[in-house]
Design an enzyme around this catalytic site. Structure first.
Site, PDB file in Angstrom:
ATOM      1  N   GLU A  83      57.898  40.449  28.829  1.00 20.12           N
ATOM      2  CA  GLU A  83      56.654  39.982  28.641  1.00 20.12           C
ATOM      3  C   GLU A  83      55.837  41.296  28.081  1.00 20.12           C
ATOM      4  O   GLU A  83      54.611  41.331  28.570  1.00 20.12           O
ATOM      5  CB  GLU A  83      55.807  39.280  30.029  1.00 20.12           C
ATOM      6  CG  GLU A  83      56.507  38.263  30.353  1.00 20.12           C
ATOM      7  CD  GLU A  83      55.766  37.494  31.518  1.00 20.12           C
ATOM      8  OE1 GLU A  83      55.434  36.097  31.442  1.00 20.12           O
ATOM      9  OE2 GLU A  83      55.379  38.135  32.468  1.00 20.12           O
ATOM     10  N   CYS A 140      48.797  31.642  34.894  1.00 17.04           N
ATOM     11  CA  CYS A 140      48.037  32.785  34.861  1.00 17.04           C
ATOM     12  C   CYS A 140      47.137  32.768  33.748  1.00 17.04           C
ATOM     13  O   CYS A 140      45.829  33.128  33.997  1.00 17.04           O
ATOM     14  CB  CYS A 140      48.636  34.105  34.839  1.00 17.04           C
ATOM     15  SG  CYS A 140      49.739  34.292  33.534  1.00 17.04           S
TER      16      CYS A 140
HETATM   17 ZN    ZN Z   1      48.706  34.854  31.351  1.00 17.27          ZN
END
Ligand code: ZN
Length: 636
Positions: free
Chosen positions: A312, A396
């Site tokens: 990520e 998120c």
């Molecule tokens: Zn996120």
């Protein structure tokens, strides 16, 4: 040795002082308040993240990691809802906010601890794995939510609870004898503690943030120590490198942004805060060095960062694949948070440029026009298989987007000892305090679709100050007039801002005209994925093409003539995608005819034929029939 100050010369004007009524952001804010925030509440209820604070759930352990940090998702929703309430009364939303705030307060343990997973499921494992288990990350988001809740409601109960939790953390972690030298594998609490210091005036929270930034990456590495205490070999860390959790080296020794993009940006936002609070030029220089690496070598044109799904995060310099770009929405948000802090140091427009570029492209692409579908990753090309969804197992991004959109006004203005700074343009009304006096600032404009901006200043009485107008980095030609007349002196730009110093009277007008031709954008020759390609931009808006506008043609076969880009027609379509300006014109289409049975052919290159194309703003792609999308186009 350096002698410069790291103190901020500018102070942001808070979002509570500005009301947007523009065609781009204000409908998005309204959808955020009326659709996205209620939708997220429903999802957080259905997935157990809000009910978790009742402390009566059961969960298998070891739990999926996404549930371990569930408190943060609910906290970000609360923060978003509180910002929405701060700007507009909404009794049903206020009821949801109060109910949830009450649950959070009630869930707090007698010693101040407050994390639903470890209270209910694994109480003996509290603080045993800071590297992976996000306890301080969740605490940071709860602290930010509590500050927003206090601001929105005036009720201190949640803020008091989170102070007790911060005190609990302060009791256990630090460099003093008897404390553990831990810090979280996912930075966030650092910037939250600085905010808590501002909200309470308690300097110990600032000291705790400083400890967490300075201890991170020191040797011996805390994550090695706690791994051995758990009976694990640190060499077997699943992510292979502490770059992933921003603990590979002390912050002042870093010269590249690496690892997980969101973690890197949250940490750097905290570092920028500390540079100012402690007047520490070494921390500011660290930010500047890492900013150069990020913006000159590792950022997408859309403001997206972190190309790789694997971590990520970041890979190597100039590695910016388009179709597999990860570019998480949260990373774009955190990039904005960091640049906003750096902008306040001395008003360097290069930071406002990044804020604007990210807001209009890789940030707002994260939510659909209906407000109920979200991108986690924001690629710059798609074969037609990437779509927004109503929710994620790891949600998120949606509440993060919601809280930034609800507080968007924060990014428009600052004040300094000498006057007002205008960073962003959108039709709006603001009340700004200059040298102790209220000045109303009205922006009248159709930005970002048009570069004509009229600012009306209404000081209570004539007042002498400097108006700093940002001239965006993308703009090559601009004009400014005050009360209809050109400026007497040839205006000079300082770090992207034009300073107009005069005595302003009620009703004075500044007309700023930013030329907005269609521009072709080219990537550095070292970006191998973009060679021989161009992208289209007009004003702050990056464009893309979608197959729905092109009869399903393969978009990779469309070739744009660089010399013809400026001749593309600019058309505003009020009925399309909420009202957008599109670019239309002629391009070449590589022919597939004649290739029916051949994968390769010799000495006969493909032929082309003319084709009409339409480009739409990148941020609104995937709001119609699903299909291919592309930002970068071949030029031959
Ligand atoms: Zn996120």
């Amino acid at each position: 040795m350096t002698t410069k100050s790291a103190r901020r010369q500018l102070t942001p004007v808070p979002f509570t002082q500005i009301t947007l009524d523009d065609p781009f952001w204000s409908p998005r804010q309204e959808t955020n308040r009326t659709v996205t925030i209620p939708h997220m509440h429903q999802m957080l209820m259905e997935t157990g993240r809000i009910p978790a604070f009742d402390l009566n759930f059961t969960r298998l352990v070891p739990s999926p990691i996404v549930e371990i940090f569930g408190d943060s998702d609910a906290a970000k929703w609360l923060e978003a809802a509180c910002y929405a309430l701060t700007t507009r009364p909404d009794p049903p939303l206020a009821a949801l906010v109060n109910e949830f705030a009450g649950k959070v307060v009630a869930a707090q343990q007698p010693d101040g601890y407050l994390n639903t997973h470890f209270i209910v499921t694994q109480p003996d494992l509290r603080w045993k794995n800071l590297r992976d288990w996000h306890e301080m990350y969740c605490a940071g988001h709860l602290i930010e939510a509590a500050i927003a809740h206090h601001q929105a409601t005036g009720d201190p109960k949640l803020l008091n609870a989170l102070c007790r939790y911060a005190d609990h953390i302060d009791t256990h972690f630090g460099s003093e004898p008897g404390k553990r030298r831990g810090y979280d594998g996912h930075p966030e609490i650092e910037l939250a503690l600085v905010r808590l210091y501002h909200a309470t005036g308690e300097r110990r929270y600032l000291k705790l943030a400083q400890y967490m930034v300075e201890e991170r990456g020191q040797s011996p590495n805390y994550f090695d120590i706690e791994a051995r205490e758990r009976g694990e070999d640190p060499a077997h860390f699943w992510a292979k490198t502490y770059e992933y959790c921003q603990a590979h080296a002390p912050i002042r020794q870093q010269d590249k942004v690496v690892g997980h993009a969101v973690r890197a940006m949250y940490l750097l936002a905290g570092v920028a805060d500390l540079a100012h609070e402690l007047d520490d030029p070494t921390l500011l220089e660290t930010c500047e060095r890492l900013w150069d690496n990020l913006v000159h070598r590792r950022m997408y044109l859309t403001g997206g960062i972190g190309p790789s799904r694997r971590n990520e995060g970041f890979t190597t310099d100039y590695d910016l694949p388009d179709e597999s770009a990860y570019a998480e929405t949260c990373a774009a948000i955190a990039l904005i948070l960091w640049n906003h802090r750096l902008l306040q140091v001395n008003g360097d427009g290069k930071y406002a440029d990044i804020i604007e570029q990210t807001l209009y492209n890789g940030f707002i692409s994260g939510v659909s026009l209906d407000g109920k579908h979200f991108f986690y990753d924001n690629p710059l090309a798609s074969a037609g298989d990437h779509h927004r969804v109503p929710w994620f197992a790891c949600p998120c991004c949606p509440p993060n987007l919601g809280r930034l959109l609800a507080s968007l006004g924060n990014y428009f203005y600052s004040t300094s000892a000498d006057g007002i700074w205008t960073h962003l343009y959108a039709q709006s009304s603001a009340r700004v305090q200059v040298q102790g006096q209220d000045v109303e600032v009205r922006q009248v404009t159709n930005y970002p679709w048009d570069g004509a901006i009229r600012l009306e200043l209404r000081p209570a009485q004539p007042q002498t100050f400097t108006l700093h107008l940002r001239i965006p980095g993308w703009c090559d030609e601009w004009q400014v007039r005050v009360n209809g007349a050109p400026l007497a002196e040839d205006p000079a730009l300082t770090k992207g801002y034009l300073a107009i110093h005069r005595t302003w009277g009620p009703g004075d007008q500044v007309e700023l005209t930013l030329a907005m031709p269609v521009q072709s954008v080219w990537a550095h020759p070292a970006v191998r994925q973009m060679q021989g390609r161009l992208a289209l931009q007009r004003g702050p808006i990056v464009y893309c093409m979608e197959s729905v506008d092109h009869n399903g043609l393969g978009l990779d076969r469309i070739s744009l003539d660089p010399a013809a880009v400026e001749q593309l027609t600019i058309e505003h379509r009020p009925d399309l995608l909420g009202g957008v300006t599109v670019l239309c014109g002629a391009a070449a289409l590589i022919q597939a005819a004649g290739w029916e049975d051949a994968l390769y052919r010799r000495n006969r290159p493909p032929t082309t034929q003319p084709v009409d194309v339409t480009a739409i703003p990148y941020c609104v792609w995937d709001n119609r029939a699903p299909g291919e999308m592309r930002v970068w186009f071949r030029t031959g």
